[in-house]
Design a protein around this motif. Sequence first.
Motif, PDB file in Angstrom:
ATOM      1  N   THR A  21       0.830  -1.194   0.000  1.00  0.00           N
ATOM      2  CA  THR A  21       0.000   0.000   0.000  1.00  0.00           C
ATOM      3  C   THR A  21       0.867   1.248   0.000  1.00  0.00           C
ATOM      4  N   LEU A  22       0.353   2.285  -0.608  1.00  0.00           N
ATOM      5  CA  LEU A  22       0.941   3.612  -0.571  1.00  0.00           C
ATOM      6  C   LEU A  22      -0.134   4.499   0.025  1.00  0.00           C
ATOM      7  N   GLU A  23       0.094   4.965   1.263  1.00  0.00           N
ATOM      8  CA  GLU A  23      -0.952   5.616   2.046  1.00  0.00           C
ATOM      9  C   GLU A  23      -2.088   4.603   2.198  1.00  0.00           C
ATOM     10  N   ASP A  24      -3.259   4.837   1.571  1.00  0.00           N
ATOM     11  CA  ASP A  24      -4.361   3.884   1.691  1.00  0.00           C
ATOM     12  C   ASP A  24      -4.705   3.249   0.350  1.00  0.00           C
ATOM     13  N   ARG A  25      -3.745   3.302  -0.617  1.00  0.00           N
ATOM     14  CA  ARG A  25      -4.021   2.793  -1.954  1.00  0.00           C
ATOM     15  C   ARG A  25      -3.165   1.556  -2.235  1.00  0.00           C
ATOM     16  N   PRO A  26      -3.745   0.593  -2.956  1.00  0.00           N
ATOM     17  CA  PRO A  26      -2.952  -0.588  -3.323  1.00  0.00           C
ATOM     18  C   PRO A  26      -1.760  -0.180  -4.172  1.00  0.00           C
ATOM     19  N   ARG A  27      -0.641  -0.863  -3.979  1.00  0.00           N
ATOM     20  CA  ARG A  27       0.586  -0.545  -4.726  1.00  0.00           C
ATOM     21  C   ARG A  27       1.178  -1.827  -5.307  1.00  0.00           C
ATOM     22  N   TYR A  28       1.607  -1.732  -6.556  1.00  0.00           N
ATOM     23  CA  TYR A  28       2.206  -2.861  -7.275  1.00  0.00           C
ATOM     24  C   TYR A  28       3.678  -2.964  -6.909  1.00  0.00           C
ATOM     25  N   ASN A  29       4.098  -4.114  -6.378  1.00  0.00           N
ATOM     26  CA  ASN A  29       5.495  -4.326  -6.008  1.00  0.00           C
ATOM     27  C   ASN A  29       6.223  -4.996  -7.169  1.00  0.00           C
ATOM     28  N   LYS A  30       6.968  -4.212  -7.926  1.00  0.00           N
ATOM     29  CA  LYS A  30       7.662  -4.723  -9.112  1.00  0.00           C
ATOM     30  C   LYS A  30       8.604  -5.869  -8.777  1.00  0.00           C
ATOM     31  N   SER A  31       9.361  -5.734  -7.682  1.00  0.00           N
ATOM     32  CA  SER A  31      10.389  -6.726  -7.382  1.00  0.00           C
ATOM     33  C   SER A  31       9.798  -8.090  -7.053  1.00  0.00           C
ATOM     34  N   VAL A  32       8.570  -8.107  -6.523  1.00  0.00           N
ATOM     35  CA  VAL A  32       7.961  -9.373  -6.113  1.00  0.00           C
ATOM     36  C   VAL A  32       7.191 -10.017  -7.260  1.00  0.00           C
ATOM     37  N   THR A  33       6.704  -9.216  -8.192  1.00  0.00           N
ATOM     38  CA  THR A  33       5.874  -9.753  -9.267  1.00  0.00           C
ATOM     39  C   THR A  33       6.648  -9.780 -10.584  1.00  0.00           C
ATOM     40  N   PHE A  34       6.746  -8.654 -11.248  1.00  0.00           N
ATOM     41  CA  PHE A  34       7.414  -8.616 -12.545  1.00  0.00           C
ATOM     42  C   PHE A  34       8.888  -8.991 -12.434  1.00  0.00           C
ATOM     43  N   GLY A  35       9.556  -8.508 -11.375  1.00  0.00           N
ATOM     44  CA  GLY A  35      10.987  -8.762 -11.232  1.00  0.00           C
ATOM     45  C   GLY A  35      11.331 -10.231 -11.109  1.00  0.00           C
ATOM     46  N   SER A  36      10.404 -11.056 -10.625  1.00  0.00           N
ATOM     47  CA  SER A  36      10.678 -12.482 -10.446  1.00  0.00           C
ATOM     48  C   SER A  36      10.029 -13.338 -11.531  1.00  0.00           C
ATOM     49  N   THR A  79      24.383   0.022  -5.676  1.00  0.00           N
ATOM     50  CA  THR A  79      24.613  -1.242  -6.367  1.00  0.00           C
ATOM     51  C   THR A  79      24.012  -2.406  -5.592  1.00  0.00           C
ATOM     52  N   VAL A  80      24.090  -2.327  -4.261  1.00  0.00           N
ATOM     53  CA  VAL A  80      23.623  -3.420  -3.414  1.00  0.00           C
ATOM     54  C   VAL A  80      22.094  -3.519  -3.396  1.00  0.00           C
ATOM     55  N   GLN A  81      21.406  -2.382  -3.417  1.00  0.00           N
ATOM     56  CA  GLN A  81      19.952  -2.410  -3.275  1.00  0.00           C
ATOM     57  C   GLN A  81      19.252  -3.248  -4.343  1.00  0.00           C
ATOM     58  N   PRO A  82      19.545  -3.070  -5.656  1.00  0.00           N
ATOM     59  CA  PRO A  82      18.870  -3.928  -6.637  1.00  0.00           C
ATOM     60  C   PRO A  82      19.203  -5.403  -6.486  1.00  0.00           C
ATOM     61  N   LEU A  83      20.387  -5.711  -5.951  1.00  0.00           N
ATOM     62  CA  LEU A  83      20.734  -7.107  -5.710  1.00  0.00           C
ATOM     63  C   LEU A  83      19.892  -7.673  -4.579  1.00  0.00           C
ATOM     64  N   LEU A  84      19.675  -6.879  -3.542  1.00  0.00           N
ATOM     65  CA  LEU A  84      18.807  -7.300  -2.446  1.00  0.00           C
ATOM     66  C   LEU A  84      17.365  -7.479  -2.922  1.00  0.00           C
ATOM     67  N   GLN A  85      16.922  -6.604  -3.817  1.00  0.00           N
ATOM     68  CA  GLN A  85      15.571  -6.734  -4.369  1.00  0.00           C
ATOM     69  C   GLN A  85      15.452  -7.995  -5.207  1.00  0.00           C
ATOM     70  N   SER A  86      16.504  -8.341  -5.928  1.00  0.00           N
ATOM     71  CA  SER A  86      16.487  -9.571  -6.724  1.00  0.00           C
ATOM     72  C   SER A  86      16.431 -10.797  -5.817  1.00  0.00           C
ATOM     73  N   LEU A  87      17.186 -10.774  -4.724  1.00  0.00           N
ATOM     74  CA  LEU A  87      17.133 -11.877  -3.762  1.00  0.00           C
ATOM     75  C   LEU A  87      15.752 -11.990  -3.145  1.00  0.00           C
ATOM     76  N   THR A  88      15.107 -10.839  -2.904  1.00  0.00           N
ATOM     77  CA  THR A  88      13.749 -10.843  -2.366  1.00  0.00           C
ATOM     78  C   THR A  88      12.786 -11.480  -3.357  1.00  0.00           C
ATOM     79  N   ALA A  89      12.923 -11.124  -4.634  1.00  0.00           N
ATOM     80  CA  ALA A  89      12.056 -11.685  -5.668  1.00  0.00           C
ATOM     81  C   ALA A  89      12.238 -13.190  -5.788  1.00  0.00           C
ATOM     82  N   LEU A  90      13.444 -13.681  -5.507  1.00  0.00           N
ATOM     83  CA  LEU A  90      13.734 -15.113  -5.585  1.00  0.00           C
ATOM     84  C   LEU A  90      13.372 -15.854  -4.306  1.00  0.00           C
TER      85      LEU A  90
END
Length: 238
Positions: free
Chosen positions: A6-21, A214-225
Amino acid sequence: MKSGGTLEDRPRYNKSVTFGSFPFPTLTEQQKIHLRALCEELDAFRKAQQAAHPKLTLTQMYNVLEKLRANDRTGERVEGRDREIYDQGLIGFLRDIHDRIDAAVAEAYGWPADLSDDDILHRLVNLNRARAAEEAQGIVRWLRPEYQNPAGHAAEARDTQGAMDLDPRDTAAKPAFPQSLPDQIAAVREALSDLGEATPEQVARQFKRGRATTVQPLLQSLTALGQARIVEGGRFAK
């Protein structure tokens, strides 16, 4: 919503969890050309119909397309305002293009073209797990374009012998941040495992010349996996 946020009170699309994986197919050059041509045909067709009918929207076109597919099961006719949209958008032609795209994508995966949505979902989940197992072994097929490796070549194994007894808190003993992407992913995963929970900045500080950007996108990739998770305060945990 399970994989969203969510972003405030609105649904939010998490790229790293859906499209990224998402496990994309490994395409041949001919398949790339064919799919590219189909997508360009789809784009040109929709633009042409909207240019001919300025009040026609993509939402209207695809709502009628879904009704048309549903009517195959119920036998109902497209009538009223839906019929007008059907005629303006040439929805039968739109459906044909999408059917050809679906068939081409199924061929790219090496799957039958008549799979149910449930079968497709299960196959994608299984393929995602297979790709995650590959990446754990240093075989990365897709990430940023400059690091793409669709053939699945494995990176050379790192020689970490002799560094295990060093205190990571000692600045002089910090390992240099690896150069190759597979080694970077493995190093970040190992550092996060040692820390338990950390921000990208804290993980980056475990290496000489480590950078949070550099580290943050790698952590997001690990999260997606599924090999890490996001916790409060922009932190990641193993």
